[in-house]
Design a protein around this motif. Sequence first.
Motif, PDB file in Angstrom:
ATOM      1  N   TYR A 163       0.797  -1.226   0.000  1.00 56.73           N
ATOM      2  CA  TYR A 163       0.000   0.000   0.000  1.00 56.73           C
ATOM      3  C   TYR A 163       0.832   1.279   0.000  1.00 56.73           C
ATOM      4  O   TYR A 163       0.463   2.264  -0.617  1.00 56.73           O
ATOM      5  CB  TYR A 163      -0.997   0.007   1.164  1.00 56.73           C
ATOM      6  N   ALA A 166      -4.295   2.381  -2.894  1.00 55.73           N
ATOM      7  CA  ALA A 166      -3.830   2.535  -1.509  1.00 55.73           C
ATOM      8  C   ALA A 166      -4.998   2.642  -0.544  1.00 55.73           C
ATOM      9  O   ALA A 166      -4.917   2.191   0.599  1.00 55.73           O
ATOM     10  CB  ALA A 166      -2.931   3.768  -1.385  1.00 55.73           C
ATOM     11  N   TYR A 219       1.791   2.004  -3.504  1.00 56.75           N
ATOM     12  CA  TYR A 219       0.671   2.576  -4.259  1.00 56.75           C
ATOM     13  C   TYR A 219       0.584   4.076  -4.011  1.00 56.75           C
ATOM     14  O   TYR A 219       0.442   4.870  -4.936  1.00 56.75           O
ATOM     15  CB  TYR A 219      -0.661   1.940  -3.844  1.00 56.75           C
ATOM     16  N   TYR A 220       0.662   4.450  -2.760  1.00 53.80           N
ATOM     17  CA  TYR A 220       0.578   5.860  -2.395  1.00 53.80           C
ATOM     18  C   TYR A 220       1.751   6.646  -2.981  1.00 53.80           C
ATOM     19  O   TYR A 220       1.582   7.750  -3.502  1.00 53.80           O
ATOM     20  CB  TYR A 220       0.539   6.004  -0.874  1.00 53.80           C
TER      21      TYR A 220
END
Length: 96
Positions: free
Chosen positions: A44, A74, A47-48
């Motif tokens: 995650y 995310a 992703y961010y």
Amino acid sequence: MGIYHLNEFSNALDVLDGGEPYKKPDYKVAVKYFREAADDYDFYRAYYSMALRYYKGEGVEQNYDIAIDWAKKAMKFPQFNKATKLVADILYEKED
């Protein structure tokens, strides 16, 4: 998920840091590592980080729509609510 995703993410952070005081960040290399951590390990924070790169245009061409797509990935992790704020910021800027 193994420790490898952390290594890829850590490599990306090292690249962004420049590694040395006189070096500038290499965003294109960082994007490569963030993408690997995101795509291969469903991580995650990667992703961010990809959302931020597209939002800011660092290492990639700035693209709010792609930034939102990464941030939404995310957002599926409830412990990571920074992504929700990023999407709101992007949408606000797109309206201007």
